[in-house]
Design an enzyme around this catalytic site. Structure first.
Site, PDB file in Angstrom:
ATOM      1  N   PHE A   1       1.176  -1.317   0.245  1.00 30.03           N
ATOM      2  CA  PHE A   1       0.035  -0.116   0.107  1.00 30.03           C
ATOM      3  C   PHE A   1       0.827   1.226  -0.076  1.00 30.03           C
ATOM      4  O   PHE A   1       1.724   1.321   0.583  1.00 30.03           O
ATOM      5  CB  PHE A   1      -0.918   0.052   1.338  1.00 30.03           C
ATOM      6  CG  PHE A   1      -1.960  -1.051   1.214  1.00 30.03           C
ATOM      7  CD1 PHE A   1      -2.790  -1.242   0.260  1.00 30.03           C
ATOM      8  CD2 PHE A   1      -1.981  -1.902   2.319  1.00 30.03           C
ATOM      9  CE1 PHE A   1      -3.791  -2.220   0.110  1.00 30.03           C
ATOM     10  CE2 PHE A   1      -2.996  -2.748   2.317  1.00 30.03           C
ATOM     11  CZ  PHE A   1      -3.966  -3.007   1.298  1.00 30.03           C
TER      12      PHE A   1
ATOM     13  N   THR B   1      -0.144  -0.908  13.456  1.00 39.18           N
ATOM     14  CA  THR B   1      -1.271  -1.850  13.572  1.00 39.18           C
ATOM     15  C   THR B   1      -1.157  -2.992  14.617  1.00 39.18           C
ATOM     16  O   THR B   1      -1.997  -3.255  15.366  1.00 39.18           O
ATOM     17  CB  THR B   1      -1.906  -2.485  12.247  1.00 39.18           C
ATOM     18  OG1 THR B   1      -2.238  -1.202  11.613  1.00 39.18           O
ATOM     19  CG2 THR B   1      -3.218  -3.220  12.602  1.00 39.18           C
TER      20      THR B   1
ATOM     21  N   HIS C   1      -3.879 -10.163   8.259  1.00 34.66           N
ATOM     22  CA  HIS C   1      -2.717  -9.721   8.163  1.00 34.66           C
ATOM     23  C   HIS C   1      -1.678 -10.785   9.050  1.00 34.66           C
ATOM     24  O   HIS C   1      -2.008 -11.051  10.122  1.00 34.66           O
ATOM     25  CB  HIS C   1      -2.235  -8.304   8.366  1.00 34.66           C
ATOM     26  CG  HIS C   1      -0.697  -7.888   7.840  1.00 34.66           C
ATOM     27  ND1 HIS C   1       0.369  -8.287   8.463  1.00 34.66           N
ATOM     28  CD2 HIS C   1      -0.603  -7.050   6.999  1.00 34.66           C
ATOM     29  CE1 HIS C   1       1.344  -7.955   7.874  1.00 34.66           C
ATOM     30  NE2 HIS C   1       0.933  -6.898   6.965  1.00 34.66           N
TER      31      HIS C   1
ATOM     32  N   TYR D   1       8.371   7.764  40.216  1.00 33.82           N
ATOM     33  CA  TYR D   1       8.895   8.931  39.517  1.00 33.82           C
ATOM     34  C   TYR D   1       8.105   9.372  38.537  1.00 33.82           C
ATOM     35  O   TYR D   1       8.463  10.587  37.847  1.00 33.82           O
ATOM     36  CB  TYR D   1      10.327   8.652  38.984  1.00 33.82           C
ATOM     37  CG  TYR D   1      10.542   7.047  38.465  1.00 33.82           C
ATOM     38  CD1 TYR D   1      10.954   5.942  39.069  1.00 33.82           C
ATOM     39  CD2 TYR D   1       9.951   6.995  36.952  1.00 33.82           C
ATOM     40  CE1 TYR D   1      10.952   4.895  38.443  1.00 33.82           C
ATOM     41  CE2 TYR D   1       9.966   5.620  36.461  1.00 33.82           C
ATOM     42  CZ  TYR D   1      10.351   4.517  37.108  1.00 33.82           C
ATOM     43  OH  TYR D   1      10.390   3.272  36.716  1.00 33.82           O
TER      44      TYR D   1
ATOM     45  N   VAL E   1       6.444   3.514  27.477  1.00 31.43           N
ATOM     46  CA  VAL E   1       6.449   4.795  28.093  1.00 31.43           C
ATOM     47  C   VAL E   1       6.505   5.848  27.429  1.00 31.43           C
ATOM     48  O   VAL E   1       5.676   6.727  27.194  1.00 31.43           O
ATOM     49  CB  VAL E   1       7.326   4.518  29.411  1.00 31.43           C
ATOM     50  CG1 VAL E   1       6.860   5.844  30.404  1.00 31.43           C
ATOM     51  CG2 VAL E   1       7.127   3.317  30.155  1.00 31.43           C
ATOM     52  N   GLY E   2       7.934   6.130  26.904  1.00 33.53           N
ATOM     53  CA  GLY E   2       8.266   7.152  26.208  1.00 33.53           C
ATOM     54  C   GLY E   2       7.314   7.262  24.930  1.00 33.53           C
ATOM     55  O   GLY E   2       6.670   6.116  24.255  1.00 33.53           O
TER      56      GLY E   2
END
Lengths: 526, 526
Positions: B103, B177, B216, B361, B382-383
């Protein structure tokens, strides 16, 4: 131009509008990007004067911008205006030189340029064939960085000792450390199940994973995501006696106890530079313990890994030649904008055994030949950006010398801050400073602050007051039950003067808090 | 400038070098970015003339660039020179208007600008407090897109019907996805285990997941990653009778059969626009079947979801109000450069129950108040980058009108190509064209090509020859046992003339193959 013969003989007329929408019209692209560059220039020039932490209330943006998507097109200037007027005032400015929270997201001109070019080329290099240059650039960048880190040749896809020959190791650039943990956990899990002769995943309830209690919470989450039993996820207590690093003896005891009850030690995560306090787990000793049980050892050096490009910090990775995988994030401390987490594994096949897919629509001669790396088989997803470009550009442009200078400069500034803290006897440095993070606090010292609880309150108050000024942003942690301030040096626009100013602000604010406490004791006896 | 008082009284002198390394020096940033913009301008102007698929051999880049990282810094121009001379020639040019494979990765000036600005600001919005604007922008962009897609209000974090009030749904922007599948699989898995009263993950061997065989491959991989038993991952056969969409009757039979043997149906993945042929699973009917078993239904509309912003395609999502989650990727067909996958869930708590972490933290008042969304709790890691900006910029700048025009233009070009194929009786269109992908092939028609096997060979030969020209790049699939060419329209620089030229090339190359076949039959009887 190599455009093809375009005789439209076999086509019916197609109503092409001369003024049809061209989303990538080169003139528009240039114009929008020049405006963006002007914005960025102004932003870097002014970010120092912006409050680091904004004072906005939840839901503020929805009140400033329209709630429904527009029907009609608008000049790009409208989006830029709203960006300036509505978005910027609600931002926490990680780029501010007065940002000392978390770990800084370091960045550089070369990285941003590399990311921009990658966004414009916008390739999807899931297989080698889908973008040979992107795949090979990623492998090259990882090999370069592995050399800077003096990782053992066994981790490299291409061994460099003889200059030729293909290694059994391999690397991949992922988005986050969490993904590096997730894919290696799966590889270790599947290998353990195979060794057990488990029928399907039936044996999964017997597998056990280990990490120090200082390990990032995302590790424990990754264990749950990959199906490990919550009861078998061991968080091994640490304390001040090991500077909050994992004690190999405790690890050994825990692993042996599990084996004694019929469980199967599967994976140990060692951290070099924990998020909370920059504690360092002893990599080599942990590898030796884990080897007794055939458990996978992963080293998470997300932050401090970058420092290990300097010879004086490299000892923190001693023993890495005996672990199974290591990850570190140049998006933290190697001047590479998000996201960029590098993962190396000693035996790439152990990863691809669990992660390989081979759908018909991605089959191609190069993959079939076995001569190429298809990076989709070393990550969770299929799609992937041109991830290696910015990291390569950073190393190509700055060279080892500048990269080391950058690390050393941050560490020197942190050391300077640490010395200031130590010179003021109202404060204590709570754990040894290993890199560019200083963990400190106001200590109990009589007056209105005789107990640890009082001190915790004062430190909390100090953090809140500092952050409210907009002139500094610090985060906190809890170590050994104490509330501790984290002062993380290294935001890429930071200079010595910002660190000095922050310390002055901390001193002054502490004075105010102390004054308040004294007044309180004096006036109310409270 | 709001710089702080910087009286260095309490500091020892710190050897600040006036010429110290400044990785984000605003002048350098501007200079590097201007050079990058010039490169991008030239690239877009010339990419049409470059071979879409490069002719390089594995390992080519390592032979052109140095194997070891440089020690010294180098002017940025060196990296740019090597980019031009070594990297570009080895690229598969997804931006080429002659790219018809997979695609397309559609893109736009607004998206690239948004990504550039996000890279420069380089914030890490794991919690609301860590960047309120980024979190709120992401929520807003998702709500806007949900409105364009006419998703039910139950998926929105902020309901828009009354203009106020907080929904129970939620959205998040992820990288792929695959990650959307992974996190929803985990949520469904954990909910099923809780319902079963499973002790830990002991019950995992009884959980079953379902999808059509056209789904997929990354779905089946995500199931393995999250610990589902390989024996319990059902790939339900499809055929030409349903245009390769999932037959709800077969799904019902499979789920019932599993229940009858004591297994627990847990998750069904329905695809709107499969990768292979753009088949569409009937969303509503699947939701109705799954509801009988209390199984989670996820809709993967990665590619075709974008088309559903046009009323004439929206019916493909009919029944979506009865599913649990849906994902689609603006980085595929909504002019937003990689990576950008949008996930919406009907009950955000079902996701956060499995994904939430709360390390010391990251604790802060805003999170504690419960009034904000912390997006780290809806993803693996997390980031996270400032993910919403580019998507918002695309919608803000182009508006619904341009976005719909873009979809319709691609579909019209695909239709034009389809008609050309149908007008040449050597070819067949293998499955109905639903969106902008045409699946076609040379059909058996006598001469040297009487069997399906002959035709498969000819189609394979056609693809290889086309791709070798560098003037077009097509990928393939296998449908109903037949080798089929995929012609995917929509690369963002593509115009009608490129589609016409590609068809001419296909015709001419087919002529040559046919000539060869005839000659072969004539001369050798082979």
């Amino acid at each position: 131009m190599g455009s093809l013969d375009s005789n439209p003989a076999t086509f019916d007329a197609f109503a092409a509008e001369a003024d049809g929408f061209q989303p990538l019209n080169a003139d528009d692209v240039r114009s929008y990007l020049h405006k963006s560059v002007d914005f960025i220039y102004d932003y870097y020039k002014s970010v120092e004067s912006l409050p680091v932490l904004p004072g906005v209330e939840p839901g503020y943006l929805r009140r400033l911008l329209q709630c429904a998507p527009p029907s009609a097109a608008a000049p790009f200037d409208i989006a830029m205006k709203e960006l300036r007027e509505a978005v910027v005032p609600g931002m926490t400015h990680w780029a501010s030189p007065n940002f000392f929270a978390f770990f800084p997201a370091t960045n550089s001109a070369a990285a941003i340029a590399g990311e921009l070019i990658a966004s414009a080329m916008n390739t999807v290099g899931f297989t080698w064939q889908a973008n040979p240059a992107a795949t090979e650039m990623e492998v090259l960048a990882l090999d370069w960085l592995a050399q800077l880190l003096r990782l053992p040749a066994s981790f490299l896809m291409h061994r460099t000792d003889a200059g030729e020959g293909r290694g059994t190791g391999g690397g991949v650039i992922l988005g986050t450390t969490s993904e590096a943990m997730l894919v290696t956990l799966v590889a270790a899990r599947d290998a353990a199940l195979r060794r057990m002769g488990s029928s399907g995943v039936a044996g999964i309830t017997r597998l056990v994973v280990y990490a120090a209690d200082q390990t990032h919470s995302t590790f424990f989450k990754a264990c749950r995501l990959t199906g490990f039993d919550p009861a078998n996820i061991r968080s091994i207590p640490t304390g001040a006696d090991t500077d909050y690093g994992l004690d190999p003896t405790k690890l050994l005891e825990a692993m042996q106890a599990d084996v004694d009850t019929g469980l199967v030690p599967t994976y140990v995560c060692a951290t070099v530079g924990t998020t909370s306090t920059n504690a360092v787990d002893p990599v080599g000793a942990i590898a030796d313990v884990a080897a007794r049980f055939n458990a996978w050892v992963h080293v998470d050096a997300a932050y401090a890994g970058s420092a290990c490009i300097c010879p004086e910090f490299r000892h923190h990775l001693d023993g890495v030649e005996r672990v199974d995988s290591i990850s570190m994030s140049p998006h933290k401390w190697l001047m590479t904008c998000l996201d960029c987490t590098c993962l190396w594994v000693r035996d790439a096949h152990r990863l691809t055994d669990s992660l390989e897919t081979n759908p018909e629509y991605l089959k191609n001669g190069a993959s079939d030949s076995g001569a190429v790396t298809d990076l989709k088989d070393m990550q969770v997803g299929v799609g992937r950006r041109f991830r290696g470009l910015k990291l390569w550009m950073v190393m190509r442009t700055y060279g080892a010398a500048r990269l080391q200078e950058h690390i050393r400069s941050d560490v020197a500034m942190a050391k300077m801050f640490e010395e200031s803290v130590r010179s003021d006897d109202r404060f204590e440095v709570v754990v040894p400073r290993n890199f560019a993070l200083v963990c400190f606090r106001i200590k109990p010292h009589g007056g209105g602050m005789t107990t640890e609880e009082d001190a915790d309150g004062a430190n909390h108050e100090l953090m809140e007051r500092l952050n409210r000024t907009g002139k500094a942003y610090l985060a906190h942690t809890v170590v050994g039950g104490k509330f501790v301030l984290r002062f993380a040096v290294g935001s890429s626009l930071q200079e010595e003067r910002h660190v000095r100013s922050a310390w002055e602000l901390i001193r002054k604010t502490t004075d105010e808090i102390m004054e308040g406490e004294k007044k309180c004791v004096h006036e109310d006896g409270c």
